[in-house]
Design a protein around this motif. Structure first.
Motif, mmCIF file in Angstrom:
data_model
loop_
_atom_site.group_PDB
_atom_site.id
_atom_site.type_symbol
_atom_site.label_atom_id
_atom_site.label_comp_id
_atom_site.label_asym_id
_atom_site.label_seq_id
_atom_site.Cartn_x
_atom_site.Cartn_y
_atom_site.Cartn_z
ATOM 1 N N GLU A 186 0.825 -1.207 0.000
ATOM 2 C CA GLU A 186 0.000 0.000 0.000
ATOM 3 C C GLU A 186 0.859 1.257 0.000
ATOM 4 O O GLU A 186 0.553 2.230 -0.693
ATOM 5 C CB GLU A 186 -0.942 -0.011 1.201
ATOM 6 N N ASN A 230 2.328 1.603 -3.499
ATOM 7 C CA ASN A 230 1.325 2.086 -4.455
ATOM 8 C C ASN A 230 1.034 3.570 -4.259
ATOM 9 O O ASN A 230 0.791 4.295 -5.229
ATOM 10 C CB ASN A 230 0.031 1.285 -4.297
ATOM 11 N N SER A 231 1.087 4.018 -3.014
ATOM 12 C CA SER A 231 0.808 5.424 -2.747
ATOM 13 C C SER A 231 1.927 6.336 -3.217
ATOM 14 O O SER A 231 1.714 7.546 -3.390
ATOM 15 C CB SER A 231 0.569 5.648 -1.247
ATOM 16 N N THR A 232 3.124 5.771 -3.410
ATOM 17 C CA THR A 232 4.261 6.592 -3.829
ATOM 18 C C THR A 232 4.427 6.620 -5.350
ATOM 19 O O THR A 232 5.243 7.389 -5.873
ATOM 20 C CB THR A 232 5.574 6.079 -3.216
#
Length: 251
Positions: A244, A247-249
């Motif tokens: 997660e 994916n957020s980066t």
């Protein structure tokens, strides 16, 4: 993209309290058998108080737990009537007994499987304020390197250990996730150094309550991140949380 995962050790991968309590008992038994003059002068509590007093008078030892314990043992030997040479020799043997017992840990559930899986995908580093030794414990096969406050000269949350890890792994701070249980030493320290963080929170405490329990000053609390990057109530949740964060980066 995340390239390095750093782990705290004590109370993140195992419960440190029973380990340290047992190591103190093993040390004291050795002292009773090999240095009875000292054992009769200092019980376990008295040795702890003596060590704390030495730390207060020698701030350079505050961040070096092994050096502090060895010095406390050496001085206690001198106070018990041993001459300088024998005092150091006996103190070193006593420390080695403690250090060996201190490595007798029982990993939390999921810990070894977690390390095994992550080590196949990322560089891995152990960052500890204590003197746990992953090579003695048998976890070094999962870590590319390990850093301790004894080696660095500063304990977390000071950024030096985090910066040393970045330099050793040749990565940027935003390419690293630090995983640890201590809100101030681990999460706030890594946050200030620019790392992503996963707070290992077995008791499912609210973040602000966790900070209040562990942070040393109100100023530390005010400098804390609003929340960690992620929170794990079980070690088995960590791989998903890492994904997660990755994916957020992605931009």
């Amino acid at each position: 993209m995340i390239k390095l995962i750093t782990f705290d050790l004590d109370n993140t991968l195992w419960n440190a309290d029973p380990v340290l309590i047992n190591a103190e008992k093993v040390l004291y038994q050795w002292l009773q058998e090999n240095c009875p003059e000292m054992a009769s002068r200092y019980n376990i509590k008295a040795m702890g108080d003596y060590k704390a007093a030495i730390a207060a008078d020698n701030p350079e030892l505050l961040h070096r737990v092994s050096a502090l314990r060895l010095e406390a043992l050496r001085r206690a030997m001198l106070d018990s009537g041993y001459d300088e040479a024998i005092a150091y020799q006996q103190a070193k043997q006593a420390f080695d007994v403690f250090h060996a017992a201190r490595q007798q840990v029982t990993l939390f559930e999921h810990a070894e499987r977690l390390l095994q899986g992550l080590s196949q995908r990322y560089q891995m580093a152990a960052l500890t304020n204590g003197n746990a030794d992953v090579s003695i414990i048998g976890l070094d096969r999962y870590f590319n390197f390990a850093l301790s406050a004894d080696e660095i000269g500063r304990q977390k949350p000071h950024p030096d250990m985090f910066y040393a890890a970045l330099e050793r792994a040749k990565v940027r701070a935003d390419e690293v996730i630090h995983i640890g249980d201590h809100p101030e030493q681990d999460i706030m320290g890594a946050y200030r150094a620019g790392l992503h963080t996963i707070w290992v929170n077995f008791d499912a405490l609210p973040w602000r309550e966790g900070i209040a329990c562990e942070a040393s000053t109100e100023e530390s609390i005010s400098e804390a991140p609003t929340t960690p990057s992620a929170v794990a109530n079980c070690l088995s949740e960590i791989p998903k949380l890492i994904c997660e964060i990755e994916n957020s980066t992605v931009k």
